[in-house]
Design a protein around this motif. Sequence first.
Motif, PDB file in Angstrom:
ATOM      1  N   LEU A   1     -12.432  41.655 -15.327  1.00  0.00           N
ATOM      2  CA  LEU A   1     -11.398  40.681 -15.703  1.00  0.00           C
ATOM      3  C   LEU A   1     -10.783  40.128 -14.420  1.00  0.00           C
TER       4      LEU A   1
ATOM      5  N   LEU B   1     -10.713  34.500 -15.375  1.00  0.00           N
ATOM      6  CA  LEU B   1     -10.842  34.940 -16.756  1.00  0.00           C
ATOM      7  C   LEU B   1      -9.479  35.244 -17.360  1.00  0.00           C
ATOM      8  N   TRP B   2      -8.631  35.906 -16.576  1.00  0.00           N
ATOM      9  CA  TRP B   2      -7.295  36.237 -17.063  1.00  0.00           C
ATOM     10  C   TRP B   2      -6.481  34.966 -17.313  1.00  0.00           C
TER      11      TRP B   2
ATOM     12  N   SER C   1     -12.246  30.880 -24.368  1.00  0.00           N
ATOM     13  CA  SER C   1     -11.808  31.813 -23.323  1.00  0.00           C
ATOM     14  C   SER C   1     -12.176  33.241 -23.686  1.00  0.00           C
TER      15      SER C   1
ATOM     16  N   ARG D   1     -15.950  33.776 -23.238  1.00  0.00           N
ATOM     17  CA  ARG D   1     -16.352  33.993 -21.841  1.00  0.00           C
ATOM     18  C   ARG D   1     -16.065  35.429 -21.414  1.00  0.00           C
ATOM     19  N   LEU D   2     -14.915  35.957 -21.842  1.00  0.00           N
ATOM     20  CA  LEU D   2     -14.575  37.339 -21.498  1.00  0.00           C
ATOM     21  C   LEU D   2     -15.566  38.305 -22.155  1.00  0.00           C
TER      22      LEU D   2
END
Length: 213
Positions: free
Chosen positions: A89, A93-94, A133, A136-137
């Motif tokens: 992470l 990404l965060w 989002s 993607r994580l």
Amino acid sequence: MTQGLSTPRLAALASAPPRPAPPPGEAVERCELCAEPVRDGHRHLLDLEEGEPLCACGACAVLFDGQAAGGRHYRLVPDRRRELAGFHLDGPLWAGLGVPVDLAFFSVSGTGEVTARYPSPAGALHAAVHAASWRRLAEVNPVLAELRPDVEALVVHRARGAAEHWILPIDDCFRLTALLREHWTGFTGGEAVWRHIDAFFTELKRPGRPPRR
């Protein structure tokens, strides 16, 4: 869009003083489905309509021990806690998750909607996470595919140099939220709340189950 997260059950969790251990054989709570006595360490059901945990006796826990057993109303909260070693992470990404602070938990509904909950000076807030989002994580962390809808959450603690990533039962997340509500002061929370947060994660790493209160 964010809004305050405040329910009578969370308020009770936050305000209740620690209870002394009851004498052997003495019940201190009752099942909220059948009214049978329950003891410390009992399981919980999530009321999907209200979004709140219910105390469950052993018989009711067994009754609802199945993904479809409770239909659209109740779901048994699992009894596992998993630390995610090697969870990826990074900053981008965060940032994509849209959480403005470094402590939050993320749950996925049965319809696939992801919700983030996190502390703020105005109290605990929750907000929808953009599907792209989260995707993607999940692509770089396939373990998220194992997250059980509604009753488990990804818990992330990045504040003050921490690097905690866990899959936890949703009732643990409610306890963490209650802890924040009880001890948070000022704009940044104050030193006391961070000591309690550190103790929460330290307890998770000890052998056996963390104490249920």
